[in-house]
Motif scaffolding. Structure first.
Motif, PDB file in Angstrom:
ATOM      1  N   VAL A  11       0.864  -1.180   0.000  1.00 47.30           N
ATOM      2  CA  VAL A  11       0.000   0.000   0.000  1.00 47.30           C
ATOM      3  C   VAL A  11       0.901   1.231   0.000  1.00 47.30           C
ATOM      4  O   VAL A  11       1.797   1.353   0.839  1.00 47.30           O
ATOM      5  N   ILE A  12       0.651   2.134  -0.958  1.00 52.87           N
ATOM      6  CA  ILE A  12       1.502   3.320  -1.108  1.00 52.87           C
ATOM      7  C   ILE A  12       0.625   4.563  -1.123  1.00 52.87           C
ATOM      8  O   ILE A  12      -0.330   4.656  -1.890  1.00 52.87           O
ATOM      9  N   SER A  13       0.959   5.520  -0.265  1.00 54.07           N
ATOM     10  CA  SER A  13       0.238   6.788  -0.234  1.00 54.07           C
ATOM     11  C   SER A  13       1.196   7.874   0.244  1.00 54.07           C
ATOM     12  O   SER A  13       1.615   7.881   1.408  1.00 54.07           O
ATOM     13  N   GLY A  14       1.557   8.783  -0.659  1.00 56.38           N
ATOM     14  CA  GLY A  14       2.526   9.814  -0.291  1.00 56.38           C
ATOM     15  C   GLY A  14       3.837   9.183   0.150  1.00 56.38           C
ATOM     16  O   GLY A  14       4.417   8.360  -0.563  1.00 56.38           O
ATOM     17  N   ASN A  15       4.291   9.552   1.329  1.00 55.88           N
ATOM     18  CA  ASN A  15       5.534   8.991   1.859  1.00 55.88           C
ATOM     19  C   ASN A  15       5.328   7.687   2.617  1.00 55.88           C
ATOM     20  O   ASN A  15       6.285   7.104   3.128  1.00 55.88           O
ATOM     21  N   VAL A  16       4.069   7.251   2.704  1.00 56.66           N
ATOM     22  CA  VAL A  16       3.758   6.024   3.449  1.00 56.66           C
ATOM     23  C   VAL A  16       3.914   4.811   2.543  1.00 56.66           C
ATOM     24  O   VAL A  16       3.368   4.767   1.437  1.00 56.66           O
ATOM     25  N   ASN A  46      -2.421  -2.187  13.633  1.00 52.28           N
ATOM     26  CA  ASN A  46      -1.312  -1.741  14.480  1.00 52.28           C
ATOM     27  C   ASN A  46      -0.331  -0.798  13.796  1.00 52.28           C
ATOM     28  O   ASN A  46       0.885  -0.905  13.950  1.00 52.28           O
ATOM     29  N   LEU A  47      -0.896   0.167  13.062  1.00 53.70           N
ATOM     30  CA  LEU A  47      -0.092   1.246  12.516  1.00 53.70           C
ATOM     31  C   LEU A  47       0.307   2.202  13.628  1.00 53.70           C
ATOM     32  O   LEU A  47      -0.450   2.403  14.582  1.00 53.70           O
ATOM     33  N   SER A  48       1.452   2.817  13.479  1.00 47.58           N
ATOM     34  CA  SER A  48       1.858   3.838  14.442  1.00 47.58           C
ATOM     35  C   SER A  48       1.004   5.082  14.237  1.00 47.58           C
ATOM     36  O   SER A  48       0.492   5.330  13.136  1.00 47.58           O
ATOM     37  N   GLN A  49       0.866   5.885  15.267  1.00 47.87           N
ATOM     38  CA  GLN A  49       0.085   7.112  15.148  1.00 47.87           C
ATOM     39  C   GLN A  49       0.727   8.067  14.138  1.00 47.87           C
ATOM     40  O   GLN A  49       0.034   8.790  13.418  1.00 47.87           O
ATOM     41  N   THR A  50       2.035   8.033  14.063  1.00 44.65           N
ATOM     42  CA  THR A  50       2.747   8.884  13.097  1.00 44.65           C
ATOM     43  C   THR A  50       2.332   8.544  11.669  1.00 44.65           C
ATOM     44  O   THR A  50       2.093   9.432  10.845  1.00 44.65           O
ATOM     45  N   LYS A  56      -4.170  11.104   4.666  1.00 47.52           N
ATOM     46  CA  LYS A  56      -5.114  12.217   4.680  1.00 47.52           C
ATOM     47  C   LYS A  56      -6.149  12.113   3.557  1.00 47.52           C
ATOM     48  O   LYS A  56      -5.862  11.608   2.473  1.00 47.52           O
ATOM     49  N   ARG A  57      -7.332  12.596   3.841  1.00 45.11           N
ATOM     50  CA  ARG A  57      -8.417  12.634   2.864  1.00 45.11           C
ATOM     51  C   ARG A  57      -7.965  13.384   1.605  1.00 45.11           C
ATOM     52  O   ARG A  57      -7.311  14.429   1.682  1.00 45.11           O
ATOM     53  N   GLY A  58      -8.299  12.837   0.434  1.00 45.22           N
ATOM     54  CA  GLY A  58      -7.938  13.459  -0.830  1.00 45.22           C
ATOM     55  C   GLY A  58      -6.579  13.058  -1.361  1.00 45.22           C
ATOM     56  O   GLY A  58      -6.223  13.368  -2.500  1.00 45.22           O
ATOM     57  N   GLN A  59      -5.815  12.340  -0.545  1.00 43.65           N
ATOM     58  CA  GLN A  59      -4.476  11.911  -0.953  1.00 43.65           C
ATOM     59  C   GLN A  59      -4.578  10.648  -1.809  1.00 43.65           C
ATOM     60  O   GLN A  59      -5.407   9.781  -1.561  1.00 43.65           O
TER      61      GLN A  59
END
Length: 266
Positions: A11-16, A46-50, A56-59
């Motif tokens: 799963v890829i989203s921005g820098n994640v 169990n993702l980190s809060q960071t 984010k919405r729209g990303q």
């Protein structure tokens, strides 16, 4: 079948960047043959809060899935919402994703077109009014509206109806809009049989649509990224040998099962 081992999910989203080697990732990704945006659900445990804060919405978010030596894109869309809740000792983050291009699917319009206007001209104008970018516009019959054409309602429905009148399918897939012949699609030269993942026996169906008899098969396979709206496949089983165009289905990973269900027409 030997290559259909070791499931892979990315799963890829921005820098994640997330993958199933490090996290439990489940999903339900529908696809179909219309212009209404499909809503997919991805649950990551169990993702980190960071990391959660970066979603984010729209990303834009994309998902690759398959096996260690054969994986590909099964979803590309925009994040609609992100929510997190506790399930016992685990923290589950639900990411909802719209397989869409940025446009208002509920937008309405009141407009009249002159006599003898062609279908493609109306579609282009309506798409522009909607803010919908069409990657492919190809009509088997470019119908001429001798008495003109009027719209007073949802733009998306008018585009869909005109496309169907002209023998075309209008749909969104992986953030691109297509309007093209119902039989035309993306040929990956993929043969689906028991060796490449077919599960059980295909189920034959018939239905009437727009005054025409539609024939096809419903089937299930081990997850296969090549199967999506308008994918052309060769279906082979003991009962069936046919070239089919997929019109709808879903990709599922629920932990225990990793599969694709589809409905395809001849």
């Amino acid at each position: 079948m030997n290559r259909l081992f070791k499931r892979v999910v990315e799963v890829i989203s921005g820098n994640v960047r997330m993958n199933n080697d490090e996290l439990d990732i489940y999903f339900n990704i529908p696809f179909d043959d219309d212009l209404e945006p499909n809503l997919s659900e991805i649950t990551v445990y169990n993702l980190s809060q960071t990391t959660i804060n970066q979603l984010k919405r729209g990303q834009k978010l994309s998902i690759n899935a398959g096996y260690s030596d054969d994986k590909g894109l099964i979803q590309s869309g925009e994040i609609s919402s992100v929510s997190t809740k506790w399930e016992g000792a685990d923290r589950a983050t639900l990411i909802k994703v719209l397989d869409s291009v940025p446009y208002n699917s509920a937008k309405t319009l009141q407009r009249s077109y002159k006599n003898n206007i062609k279908a493609d001209a109306i579609i282009k104008d309506l798409a522009q009014a909607l803010g919908l970018k069409v990657a492919t516009l190809r009509l088997p019959t470019n119908k001429v509206f001798k008495k003109g054409y009027s719209i007073d309602g949802e733009i998306i429905k008018s585009i869909q109806n005109i496309a169907e009148d002209c023998g075309a399918s209008a749909y969104i897939s992986r953030q691109q809009a297509f309007i093209r012949p119902i039989t035309e699609g993306d040929n990956h030269n993929f043969v689906l049989n028991s060796d490449t993942g077919l599960i059980g026996s295909p189920e034959y169906f018939e239905e009437e649509k727009n005054g025409k008899l539609v024939k096809g098969y419903k089937f299930k396979s081990l997850l296969q990224y090549r199967m999506n709206t308008a994918s052309i496949i060769q279906l082979q089983s003991r009962e069936v040998k046919a070239t089919l165009r997929i019109r709808k289905g879903k990709h599922i990973n629920n932990g225990s099962s990793f599969y694709t269900e589809a409905e395809a027409i001849m």
